[in-house]
Design an enzyme around this catalytic site. Structure first.
Site, PDB file in Angstrom:
ATOM      1  CE  LYS A 165      -3.735  -2.375   2.503  1.00 56.75           C
ATOM      2  NZ  LYS A 165      -4.350  -2.640   3.813  1.00 56.75           N
TER       3      LYS A 165
ATOM      4  CD  GLN B 224      -3.217  -4.319   6.951  1.00 54.47           C
ATOM      5  OE1 GLN B 224      -3.303  -3.290   6.292  1.00 54.47           O
ATOM      6  NE2 GLN B 224      -3.769  -5.458   6.534  1.00 54.47           N
TER       7      GLN B 224
ATOM      8  CG  ASP C 286      -9.130   0.509   6.054  1.00 54.93           C
ATOM      9  OD1 ASP C 286      -8.924  -0.004   4.936  1.00 54.93           O
ATOM     10  OD2 ASP C 286      -8.295   0.525   6.966  1.00 54.93           O
TER      11      ASP C 286
HETATM   12  N1  GUN Z   1      -6.897  -6.385   6.952  1.00 50.28           N
HETATM   13  C1  GUN Z   1      -7.386  -7.084   5.909  1.00 50.28           C
HETATM   14  N2  GUN Z   1      -7.938  -6.276   4.992  1.00 50.28           N
HETATM   15  C2  GUN Z   1      -7.803  -5.024   5.475  1.00 50.28           C
HETATM   16  C3  GUN Z   1      -8.173  -3.751   4.971  1.00 50.28           C
HETATM   17  O1  GUN Z   1      -8.762  -3.588   3.888  1.00 50.28           O
HETATM   18  N3  GUN Z   1      -7.841  -2.684   5.763  1.00 50.28           N
HETATM   19  C4  GUN Z   1      -7.210  -2.838   6.959  1.00 50.28           C
HETATM   20  N4  GUN Z   1      -6.947  -1.744   7.666  1.00 50.28           N
HETATM   21  N5  GUN Z   1      -6.855  -4.011   7.441  1.00 50.28           N
HETATM   22  C5  GUN Z   1      -7.155  -5.091   6.704  1.00 50.28           C
END
Ligand code: GUN
Length: 291
Positions: free
Chosen positions: A54, A98, A121
């Site tokens: 990312k 995350q 998110d």
């Molecule tokens: N863990 C798995 N998928 C995601 C996501 O899209 N965002 C975040 N912050 N954590 C995750």
């Protein structure tokens, strides 16, 4: 004849290239550089890969990308303090913590602490609620990516039977909301659904987000269906190597479906692309610019 492959990697590359042009224009015209902060707590290897991916994509699109890596024994209070500082930081328009978080940290408390305007998110109850009632919101990235690909594959979503397998807050629930908003007839199924294979066989559109390697077999799929596989599961092979597999038994499904996303190269890159889209949207909103 095998199903059409839905190339999420190529679609994401196109979206990212167009976004980079927009980001350059925002900088030139408005002096605005959208800023994304990604917070990783602990040393989960998959999460490390995701956060690195990312961060790299954000940098490549011209965004300000800040990665914060914290030890696994970080306290909930310390993490909440970091989130509050990021909320107040004018250079940061988008905050991602995350998941999963280490034991001892309540993810609901952490998500609740994120300013909804910076909740890239779309996990905060304000954004989840706004999505549910049809108001503009920051929408979770993975379901946004799924819907984008579906819209390109399916001539008419209105009235289509869609089955979402998995009921997570990250994918399943927002995916169902997005499909409902497109006037699909949506069924939510999960690991405890009775006659699951039969439910799946009724679906014109099947989104698998259940986190179980190759759970969906070829004979669960309606001939001609569109299959979106959100799963990214590491599976040990007899040769000792690990392979990434989805929630769908790909080789079997390919013989039945009209189109299917591969793993890897399907939904994974789309999640990252929509993270960047949301970052720019959040920055524009905070700067008072229409996005
Ligand atoms: N863990 C798995 N998928 C995601 C996501 O899209 N965002 C975040 N912050 N954590 C995750």
């Amino acid at each position: 004849m095998g199903a059409r492959l839905i190339d999420g990697k190529a679609a994401a590359a196109d979206l990212n290239a167009a976004l980079a042009t927009r980001v350059a224009a925002l900088k030139a015209r408005h002096g605005l550089t959208p800023g994304l902060a990604a917070v990783l707590v602990g040393d989960d290897p998959a999460s490390q890969v995701y956060v690195r991916t990312k961060g790299r994509a954000a940098g490549a699109a011209g965004l300000l990308s800040r990665e914060m890596r914290l030890p696994a024994d970080t306290s909930e209070e310390a993490l909440l303090g970091i989130v509050r500082r990021l909320n107040a930081d004018p250079a940061i328009h988008a905050i991602l913590v995350q998941l999963p978080l280490p034991q001892g940290i309540d993810p609901a408390k952490v998500i609740d602490a994120i300013d909804p305007a910076k909740d890239v998110d779309g996990f905060h109850v304000v954004n989840a609620g706004r999505l549910a009632v049809g108001l503009p919101a920051l929408v979770p990235c993975t379901p946004s990516g799924c819907l984008y690909l579906l819209k390109r594959e399916v001539a008419r979503l209105v009235g289509a039977r869609a089955l979402v397998l998995g009921r997570s807050n990250i994918v399943g629930k927002p995916m169902a909301q997005l499909l409902l908003a497109e006037h699909c007839t949506v069924t939510m199924a999960h690991s405890r659904t009775r006659d699951l294979a039969e439910e799946c066989r009724r679906a014109d559109i099947l989104v698998a987000a259940v986190g179980r390697p190759e759970m969906v077999r070829g004979d669960w799929i309606k001939p001609g269906a569109i299959v979106i596989d959100v799963g990214i599961n590491r599976m040990a092979m007899p040769d000792g190597k690990t392979h990434l597999v989805g929630d769908v038994a790909f080789a079997e499904a390919r013989e039945v479906a009209a189109a299917i996303t591969p793993v890897p190269g399907g939904i994974g890159p789309m999640t990252v692309a929509f993270l960047l889209q949301n970052t720019v949207a959040a920055a524009c909103r905070q700067a008072g610019l229409g996005d």
